[in-house]
Scaffold this motif. Sequence first.
Motif, PDB file in Angstrom:
ATOM      1  N   ALA A   9       0.678  -1.043   0.086  1.00 43.35           N
ATOM      2  CA  ALA A   9      -0.048  -0.209   0.101  1.00 43.35           C
ATOM      3  C   ALA A   9       0.915   1.237   0.127  1.00 43.35           C
ATOM      4  CB  ALA A   9      -0.718  -0.031   1.407  1.00 43.35           C
ATOM      5  N   PRO A  10       0.623   2.286  -0.783  1.00 44.67           N
ATOM      6  CA  PRO A  10       1.281   3.289  -1.050  1.00 44.67           C
ATOM      7  C   PRO A  10       1.462   4.037   0.342  1.00 44.67           C
ATOM      8  CG  PRO A  10      -0.548   3.577  -2.207  1.00 44.67           C
ATOM      9  CD  PRO A  10      -0.417   2.313  -1.824  1.00 44.67           C
ATOM     10  N   ASN A  11       2.633   4.595   0.598  1.00 37.67           N
ATOM     11  CA  ASN A  11       2.721   5.424   1.901  1.00 37.67           C
ATOM     12  C   ASN A  11       3.341   6.796   1.506  1.00 37.67           C
ATOM     13  OD1 ASN A  11       3.258   6.952   4.132  1.00 37.67           O
ATOM     14  ND2 ASN A  11       4.606   5.183   5.003  1.00 37.67           N
ATOM     15  N   PRO A  12       2.544   7.969   1.503  1.00 39.07           N
ATOM     16  CA  PRO A  12       2.792   9.134   1.027  1.00 39.07           C
ATOM     17  C   PRO A  12       4.116   9.604   1.700  1.00 39.07           C
ATOM     18  CG  PRO A  12       0.679   9.274   2.279  1.00 39.07           C
ATOM     19  CD  PRO A  12       0.961   7.923   2.017  1.00 39.07           C
ATOM     20  N   GLN A  13       4.371   9.291   3.122  1.00 39.79           N
ATOM     21  CA  GLN A  13       5.451   9.906   3.827  1.00 39.79           C
ATOM     22  C   GLN A  13       6.936   8.953   3.229  1.00 39.79           C
ATOM     23  OE1 GLN A  13       5.123  12.348   5.846  1.00 39.79           O
ATOM     24  NE2 GLN A  13       2.948  12.379   4.998  1.00 39.79           N
ATOM     25  N   GLN A  14       6.580   7.831   2.780  1.00 40.95           N
ATOM     26  CA  GLN A  14       7.840   7.098   2.398  1.00 40.95           C
ATOM     27  C   GLN A  14       8.432   7.328   0.925  1.00 40.95           C
ATOM     28  OE1 GLN A  14       7.173   2.879   3.122  1.00 40.95           O
ATOM     29  NE2 GLN A  14       9.009   2.309   2.452  1.00 40.95           N
ATOM     30  N   ARG A  15       9.552   7.491   0.837  1.00 42.03           N
ATOM     31  CA  ARG A  15      10.212   7.746  -0.397  1.00 42.03           C
ATOM     32  C   ARG A  15      10.618   6.518  -1.096  1.00 42.03           C
ATOM     33  NH1 ARG A  15      12.785  11.746   2.968  1.00 42.03           N
ATOM     34  NH2 ARG A  15      12.450  13.738   2.465  1.00 42.03           N
ATOM     35  N   THR A  16      10.470   6.551  -2.418  1.00 43.39           N
ATOM     36  CA  THR A  16      10.970   5.514  -3.283  1.00 43.39           C
ATOM     37  C   THR A  16      12.490   5.554  -3.395  1.00 43.39           C
ATOM     38  OG1 THR A  16      10.802   6.769  -5.231  1.00 43.39           O
ATOM     39  CG2 THR A  16       8.537   5.839  -4.653  1.00 43.39           C
ATOM     40  N   GLN A  19      13.572   8.126  -5.641  1.00 40.79           N
ATOM     41  CA  GLN A  19      13.671   9.506  -4.817  1.00 40.79           C
ATOM     42  C   GLN A  19      14.638   9.589  -3.815  1.00 40.79           C
ATOM     43  OE1 GLN A  19       9.616   9.030  -3.257  1.00 40.79           O
ATOM     44  NE2 GLN A  19       8.743  10.711  -4.730  1.00 40.79           N
ATOM     45  N   VAL A  20      15.090   8.411  -3.087  1.00 40.53           N
ATOM     46  CA  VAL A  20      16.255   8.621  -2.146  1.00 40.53           C
ATOM     47  C   VAL A  20      17.544   8.719  -2.904  1.00 40.53           C
ATOM     48  CG1 VAL A  20      17.392   7.297  -0.636  1.00 40.53           C
ATOM     49  CG2 VAL A  20      14.893   7.108  -0.475  1.00 40.53           C
ATOM     50  N   PHE A  21      17.668   8.035  -4.243  1.00 39.45           N
ATOM     51  CA  PHE A  21      18.856   8.054  -5.026  1.00 39.45           C
ATOM     52  C   PHE A  21      19.108   9.341  -5.467  1.00 39.45           C
ATOM     53  CE2 PHE A  21      20.370   7.618  -9.465  1.00 39.45           C
ATOM     54  CZ  PHE A  21      21.941   7.335  -8.842  1.00 39.45           C
ATOM     55  N   GLU A  22      17.987  10.177  -6.207  1.00 40.54           N
ATOM     56  CA  GLU A  22      18.267  11.566  -6.390  1.00 40.54           C
ATOM     57  C   GLU A  22      18.432  12.632  -5.415  1.00 40.54           C
ATOM     58  OE1 GLU A  22      18.266  12.687  -9.671  1.00 40.54           O
ATOM     59  OE2 GLU A  22      17.801  10.384 -10.283  1.00 40.54           O
ATOM     60  N   MET A  23      17.775  12.248  -4.298  1.00 39.94           N
ATOM     61  CA  MET A  23      17.972  13.130  -3.114  1.00 39.94           C
ATOM     62  C   MET A  23      19.721  13.010  -2.625  1.00 39.94           C
ATOM     63  SD  MET A  23      16.476  12.915   0.830  1.00 39.94           S
ATOM     64  CE  MET A  23      14.886  13.732   0.207  1.00 39.94           C
ATOM     65  N   THR A  24      20.246  11.665  -2.679  1.00 38.81           N
ATOM     66  CA  THR A  24      21.465  11.380  -2.364  1.00 38.81           C
ATOM     67  C   THR A  24      22.290  12.417  -3.267  1.00 38.81           C
ATOM     68  OG1 THR A  24      21.225   9.332  -1.500  1.00 38.81           O
ATOM     69  CG2 THR A  24      23.174   9.908  -2.033  1.00 38.81           C
ATOM     70  N   LYS A  25      22.171  12.362  -4.483  1.00 36.98           N
ATOM     71  CA  LYS A  25      23.091  13.168  -5.536  1.00 36.98           C
ATOM     72  C   LYS A  25      22.864  14.716  -5.291  1.00 36.98           C
ATOM     73  CE  LYS A  25      21.229  11.277  -9.382  1.00 36.98           C
ATOM     74  NZ  LYS A  25      21.468  11.161 -10.916  1.00 36.98           N
ATOM     75  N   ARG A  26      21.439  14.820  -4.878  1.00 36.89           N
ATOM     76  CA  ARG A  26      21.324  16.557  -4.692  1.00 36.89           C
ATOM     77  C   ARG A  26      22.184  16.827  -3.256  1.00 36.89           C
ATOM     78  NH1 ARG A  26      18.372  20.836  -5.372  1.00 36.89           N
ATOM     79  NH2 ARG A  26      17.561  22.193  -3.716  1.00 36.89           N
ATOM     80  N   LEU A  27      22.102  16.065  -2.385  1.00 37.57           N
ATOM     81  CA  LEU A  27      22.847  16.235  -1.138  1.00 37.57           C
ATOM     82  C   LEU A  27      24.374  16.371  -1.458  1.00 37.57           C
ATOM     83  CD1 LEU A  27      20.894  13.773   1.446  1.00 37.57           C
ATOM     84  CD2 LEU A  27      20.988  16.352   1.303  1.00 37.57           C
TER      85      LEU A  27
END
Length: 259
Positions: A9-16, A19-27
């Motif tokens: 079930a999708p969790n709007p608070q949980q990143r895919t 998304q985590v991969f893209e966030m890591t590159k952005r950080l």
Amino acid sequence: MMPAQPNAAPNPQQRTPQQVFEMTKRLLALGDEHDAAQHAALLKSHFPDQTPIVGVHGLAMAAVGAHELAVDDLARCAEESIKALDEGEAENPNRPRIADQAIRMLTQLARSREAMGQPAEADAAIERALALDPEAPEPVRARIEILADRAEISAAQSFLNEANDLGLEELPAALAAAAIALAKPDAPHDECHVLAQRLRALTDRVGLDASTQKLALRRAAALFDRAGESDEAFRAATRAANFTRGNYDAAAHARATNA
């Protein structure tokens, strides 16, 4: 392509994972290395065979100084990227991106090997990166800075002169020149002042990522200090500190860094 998540079930608070991969590159681009390393470690624990994740994990580990944890990942990602180039079609539109990835991994691998006291391995990695693109700014700058760190000043300056003749971009050239000046035990104050001013001016350009700005400002601060300009050194160091925890906004960076 990142792996899909298991059916749930999708969790709007949980990143895919994507998304985590893209966030890591952005950080990493924001200069927030420690948070990037935490995200990268989490990703790799779940997807240890995904080449993009292996590569970003290597970059993140190197960014926090954990070079022993970085080198195998960097080497693996570089090898798989080069293999893709060797076996892929010449018309593949992704070839430039794959080549850039290989160059980036090899360049950081060289820096990490050098930090670990393995100069022969560092030189081999740089040569492989330059073989892919002799004019690529990052391995060119890395080679100059590694030579400067070894106190091989004449060799570093000679390579910088050659790179400038071939049109090395202004910021990598300035960073490399600063590394050479800082490696000299008796660099003239005027030389340090001019280089520091040049770096500071270059950081006022919109579009630079925060990690590059932070490096340039720290190097400018060191040069101002060597020139005996303690107030200017403090200002540059303070501006560099503004990038420490991911508060970078590319559209408004001039205002942020000059605050």
